[in-house]
Design an enzyme around this catalytic site. Structure first.
Site, mmCIF file in Angstrom:
data_model
loop_
_atom_site.group_PDB
_atom_site.id
_atom_site.type_symbol
_atom_site.label_atom_id
_atom_site.label_comp_id
_atom_site.label_asym_id
_atom_site.label_seq_id
_atom_site.Cartn_x
_atom_site.Cartn_y
_atom_site.Cartn_z
ATOM 1 N N ILE A 148 69.929 -47.683 14.116
ATOM 2 C CA ILE A 148 70.410 -48.825 14.909
ATOM 3 C C ILE A 148 71.720 -49.365 14.376
ATOM 4 C CG2 ILE A 148 68.137 -49.541 15.712
ATOM 5 C CD1 ILE A 148 68.081 -51.618 13.486
ATOM 6 N N GLY A 149 72.208 -48.787 13.283
ATOM 7 C CA GLY A 149 73.476 -49.258 12.751
ATOM 8 C C GLY A 149 73.925 -48.410 11.588
ATOM 9 N N LYS A 180 67.254 -49.985 5.466
ATOM 10 C CA LYS A 180 68.619 -49.601 5.105
ATOM 11 C C LYS A 180 68.548 -48.462 4.089
ATOM 12 C CE LYS A 180 71.818 -52.689 3.939
ATOM 13 N NZ LYS A 180 72.556 -53.636 3.058
ATOM 14 N N VAL A 184 71.148 -47.923 8.953
ATOM 15 C CA VAL A 184 70.012 -48.817 9.158
ATOM 16 C C VAL A 184 69.146 -48.243 10.273
ATOM 17 C CG1 VAL A 184 69.264 -51.151 9.721
ATOM 18 C CG2 VAL A 184 71.383 -50.799 8.437
ATOM 19 N N ALA A 197 79.426 -49.532 5.713
ATOM 20 C CA ALA A 197 80.011 -49.020 4.483
ATOM 21 C C ALA A 197 78.950 -48.683 3.448
ATOM 22 C CB ALA A 197 80.987 -50.044 3.910
ATOM 23 N N SER A 198 77.803 -49.366 3.514
ATOM 24 C CA SER A 198 76.787 -49.151 2.473
ATOM 25 C C SER A 198 75.719 -48.150 2.882
ATOM 26 C CB SER A 198 76.125 -50.480 2.115
ATOM 27 O OG SER A 198 75.534 -51.064 3.261
ATOM 28 N N GLY A 199 75.568 -47.872 4.158
ATOM 29 C CA GLY A 199 74.558 -46.901 4.556
ATOM 30 C C GLY A 199 74.138 -47.052 5.998
ATOM 31 N N ASP A 213 80.012 -62.423 0.439
ATOM 32 C CA ASP A 213 80.397 -61.658 1.628
ATOM 33 C C ASP A 213 79.836 -62.338 2.878
ATOM 34 O OD1 ASP A 213 81.663 -59.709 3.074
ATOM 35 O OD2 ASP A 213 80.155 -58.174 2.746
#
Length: 987
Positions: free
Chosen positions: A684-685, A706, A692, A688-690, A810
């Protein structure tokens, strides 16, 4: 040539207006004037002397002053103003002058005063300024000047005031400033200079009256050369990293009115000889490492403000402090002081703020603290004070905050104390107070926190308590309260925490508790409550702490409780019966139901009678084994299929046997069920970090998973690589915090090569997606306003309620997730940092974190982290909610959203920045939220309110964010009360 051009275009100008008027008309043409400030600059006048902002010499009728302050003008600096040869005074204070300040400024040859404060000027300071021989006053505060201070600035001939506060200057504070012998005021505060010592050459400024170097990244000791500054009135080196002792020569400053050295690393004691400083009114050396006694000679001065908090001072507080006729502020918290408080405190002084928390004071609270009827804040936490609370405080209607927690106070609370009209917090926890809660508590209409736990209060909870519309927390545990819970408590729509455990309350829970939509914690354990547990509890959307243990509740466990996502769940030791709801009929919930003999579920040891029946049925199962033999072949097929799947998992680096599960809640699923859902169809997404994934579990519940890309590197500003610890930061942060507006991390799963984070699923995605996609029209203003408050409360919890505090680092609209009712949760803590002891300074980072358009100016330049960075980012989110715009947009050119909003409002008005999708009937509310957003995005961190105050402003829509201004001799110092620290902070 210019005059010829003007003649050809507008011949009537030359016929009527003199030459200075023509120059000023050219100035007018170069500026945007949305408010018509220059509308009476009539080109048919003979001279400009009667124009707004223009003054002329009475004899020569030549223009000598141009004052266009607060005119909402925008555009580049109009250099044609320097063609006015007799101009001595020029001010564009508080406008939107942009671009650079040109070198041609030196053409203002007779200028004595130049004020360009609070504009948007960028670039370097013009090295030509000192070429103006008569220049005496230069104020460039609150712009965006960058780079070094030019060497030529050491050559000013008559300069008396130099103020470059709150810019982006780098490099060191230059020694050549010591050459400006005429200087009386040097104000360089709040610039990101490189770490460097105070230049000893500044001691040559023997005419100096004000030295203001706050927040300039100064290190080392205070140089002895400054002892020559005998004319100093205001000496401010606060918010630096200075070390060593307070120099004894400071007692030779016979004219000094204000000394501010707070938030450094100074050691030793207060020097001997303070009695010589007869004009001293404000003394602040808080947040250092000072020790020893508080000198009697210091307290004998007619001080107005004394701040010694967060040091290591010892001994008694001299009684002479109570004799000062000026004392309005006394803050001594977090030291090692002891003895009794002076009995005369408050009787001779207009005391407003009084804080002696976290010391070892004993004896009685002074009776006359509010003698002058202006006392607002009394903070006495964690001492050894005894006796009764003075009756005089019960008549002190100016009080807004009382905290007397963890002392040895006894006797009844003065009846008037319960009903003070402006009181927002009454904290009396941890004493030996007696009596009951007075019925007149209903008059405390501003009360948001009533904390009276761990006392000996008796009697019933009055019905009138339900009239406190602002009440957020009621903690009355560990008392002797009796009777039933008043039915009026269900009227407390703002209630977030209700803790009354360990009393003698009886009766049933009141009807209508479904109205507690903001309730996060309900703890009624160890009472004598009875009746059935209301099914309505299951409808409370943010409840995550429920403890009803140790009562006489009967009947079934309501099936509706399965709707809750609980961190604490305890119904043990009651009279409950029947079968457990399926979700809770699991071994990991066993402790939640012990001590209910008639309660049954498939949990070993919970229901002995059912287990006996199961043992009888085991014989039948044994006889049926032979029947199952026919299924061997089928099982073999299943076994082969399972082996095949295991092989695929190994190939993907996700072999189940190697996964380590760390859970933070009682889970109804295993890691294997999560792994089975990691299919590309469920993505679903991706960021930058991975990736989802949405994982729908066997019980029908959805979670978000995630899957991190793997160990990555971020650029270290020192030249190397820094490992990205996003997984560890997320687990460390979310694993220990609980709040209705922080996304819940159910668990983490990890192997050597792969890391998973399992969150609650948020069906409406992120705020950023909704605002900036085709779905943007779905969010009307009431929804956006609710989201703003929800997200603000989440950040407020991180800053003020977590110990130690947490900076998110952030904050952005993409990290604010929305549930099915568009309730907001702050998410993504991969770069969050724990900050030990907010207020002690800033923590420097070696790695830049944050997202473009949201990063506070001072963080981008200095990498110093504190809660003010988050507040800036949240301010950008508020501007997004109001404008519907992205934080960075090609339409803005070189500006970001903050600068675009400011410029557009100045040039075109408010309507041009408000999202056209929003209903105009909400314009007043929208504009107030916009103002809060601009306050949060102030260039100077110290001007930004605390997160707790931001939430209050959003909830109240009040104008109370305007600073209270306290007149200090030598300068005006704005103050505002900061709930985050219970202190008054300087703006």
């Amino acid at each position: 040539m210019i005059l010829l051009l003007l003649f050809l275009i507008c011949p009537h100008l030359v016929l009527s207006l003199n030459q200075e008027g023509l120059y000023l008309q050219h100035v007018k043409l170069g500026l945007d004037d949305p408010d018509g400030f220059l509308s009476n600059w009539n080109d048919r006048d003979d001279s400009p002397c009667n124009w707004t902002g223009i003054s002329c010499d009475s004899l020569t009728h030549s223009v000598n002053s141009v004052d266009l302050s607060n005119a909402n003008l925008a555009g580049p600096f109009p250099i044609y103003v320097c063609y006015l040869h007799n101009l001595s005074y020029l001010s564009f204070n508080n406008n939107s002058i942009n671009g650079t300040l040109p070198l041609e400024i030196s053409k203002c040859g007779n200028l004595e005063t130049l004020i360009l404060a609070q504009n948007f000027i960028v670039g370097s300071l013009p090295g030509s300024l000192p070429e103006i021989p008569s220049l005496r006053f230069v104020d460039l505060l609150g712009n965006n000047f960058s780079g070094d201070i030019p060497v030529s600035f050491g050559g000013f001939r008559q300069l008396e005031v130099l103020s470059i506060v709150g810019n982006l200057l780098s490099g060191n504070i230059p020694s050549f400033l010591g050459n400006i012998s005429s200087l009386k005021q040097l104000n360089l505060s709040y610039n990101p200079f490189l770490p460097s010592p105070v230049p000893p050459e500044l001691g040559n400024l023997t005419n100096l009256e004000i030295m203001w170097l706050t927040g300039c990244n100064l290190v080392g000791k205070i140089p002895d050369s400054l002892s020559k500054l005998k004319n100093l009135v205001d000496f401010d080196l606060a918010l630096n990293s200075l070390e060593g002792p307070i120099p004894e020569w400071i007692t030779g400053f016979s004219s000094i009115v204000q000394i501010e050295l707070y938030n450094n690393s100074l050691t030793g004691g207060i020097p001997v000889g303070m009695s010589k400083l007869t004009r001293l009114r404000n003394f602040d050396v808080s947040m250092n490492q000072l020790e020893g006694p508080i000198p009697e000679e210091l307290c004998s001065l007619p001080l107005g403000s004394l701040n010694l908090y967060e040091n290591q001072f010892q001994g008694a507080l001299p009684a002479s402090i109570a004799l000062s006729p000026n004392l309005f502020e006394l803050r001594l918290f977090n030291n090692r002081l002891n003895g009794t408080l002076p009995s005369e405190l408050g009787k001779n002084s207009p005391l407003v703020w009084f804080d002696v928390s976290d010391n070892q004071f004993s004896g009685d609270i002074p009776e006359g603290l509010c003698e002058n009827a202006v006392l607002e804040v009394v903070l006495l936490l964690n001492n050894m004070l005894k006796g009764a609370i003075p009756e005089g405080l019960g008549n002190c209607e100016s009080l807004t905050r009382i905290r007397m927690r963890d002392n040895r106070l006894s006797g009844p609370v003065p009846e008037g104390l319960w009903s003070l009209p402006y009181l927002s917090l009454l904290d009396l926890m941890g004493n030996n107070l007696t009596g009951g809660i007075a019925k007149n508590v209903s008059s405390a209409s501003e009360l948001s926190g009533l904390l009276i736990s761990r006392n000996r209060f008796t009697g019933s909870i009055p019905e009138e308590l339900g009239q406190l519309d602002s009440l957020v927390e009621f903690s009355g545990s560990d008392n002797l309260l009796t009777g039933s819970l008043p039915g009026t408590l269900v009227n407390l729509a703002q209630l977030g925490r209700l803790d009354l455990h360990n009393n003698k309350l009886s009766g049933e829970l009141p009807q209508g508790i479904q109205s507690w939509k903001k309730l996060n914690e309900l703890n009624l354990a160890s009472n004598e409550l009875s009746g059935e547990i209301p099914a309505e509890l299951g409808s409370l959307p943010v409840l995550n702490y429920l403890d009803l243990s140790g009562n006489y509740f009967s009947g079934k466990v309501p099936l509706e409780l399965q709707n809750l996502k609980l961190n604490k769940f305890n119904l043990s030791n009651n009279h409950l019966s029947g079968d457990l709801p399926p979700l809770y009929a699991k071994e990991n919930y066993k402790d939640s139901f012990l001590g209910n003999p008639r309660l049954c579920g498939d949990i070993i040891g919970l229901c002995p009678s059912r287990e006996k029946a199961k043992s009888k049925g085991s014989m039948w199962l044994f006889r049926s084994i032979f029947i199952l033999a026919g299924l061997v072949f089928f099982l073999g097929v299943v076994w082969f299929y399972w082996k095949y799947r295991s092989y695929k998992k190994v190939k993907k680096g996700s072999e189940k046997s190697k996964w380590i599960l760390t859970s933070f809640y009682k889970l109804g699923f295993s890691e294997y069920e999560i792994l089975d859902c990691l299919d590309e169809d469920n993505v679903i997404g991706s960021g930058a970090s991975g990736k989802v994934y949405k994982a729908v579990l066997s019980n029908g519940e959805a979670v978000a998973v995630k899957k991190l890309w793997g160990v990555s590197k971020k650029v270290d500003l020192n030249g190397g690589d820094a490992p990205d610890d996003g997984f560890d930061a997320e687990v460390e942060t979310l694993g220990k915090i609980r709040h209705k507006n922080i996304v819940r991390l159910w668990c983490s799963c990890a192997t050597r090569d792969c890391k998973l984070l399992v969150y609650e699923y948020m069906p409406n995605g992120s705020l950023g997606d909704l605002l900036h996609s085709t779905k943007g029209g779905l969010l009307d203003w009431p929804m956006r306003y609710k989201i703003a408050i929800d997200a603000g409360e989440g950040l407020s919890y991180l800053h003020h309620d977590c110990v130690p505090s947490i900076v998110h680092r952030d904050v952005k609209s993409n990290n604010i997730l929305l549930d099915e009712e568009y309730g907001a949760r702050v998410a993504d803590f991969g770069v969050a940092k724990v900050i030990e002891g907010f207020g002690k300074g800033q923590k420097s980072m070696s790695v830049i974190a944050g997202s473009c358009g949201y990063i506070a100016p001072e963080y981008a330049y200095t990498l110093r982290v504190n809660e003010k960075s988050d507040i800036y980012s949240f301010g950008v989110v508020l501007l997004e909610l109001v404008t519907g715009r992205l934080p960075i947009d090609p339409e803005f050119g070189e500006k970001d959203l903050v600068k675009w909003v400011c410029t557009t409002i100045d040039q075109k008005g408010l309507d041009q920045v408000i999202d056209s999708n929003l209903d105009s009937c909400f314009k007043e509310e929208i504009s107030r939220v916009l103002n809060i957003g601009l306050l949060c995005t102030s260039d100077l961190p110290i001007n930004r309110p605390s997160m707790r105050r931001v939430v209050q402003m959003l909830q109240e829509f009040s104008v109370e964010h305007k600073a209270k201004t306290v007149k200090k001799e030598g300068k005006l110092s704005p103050y505002y009360y900061d709930d985050s620290t219970d202190q008054v902070s300087t703006v």
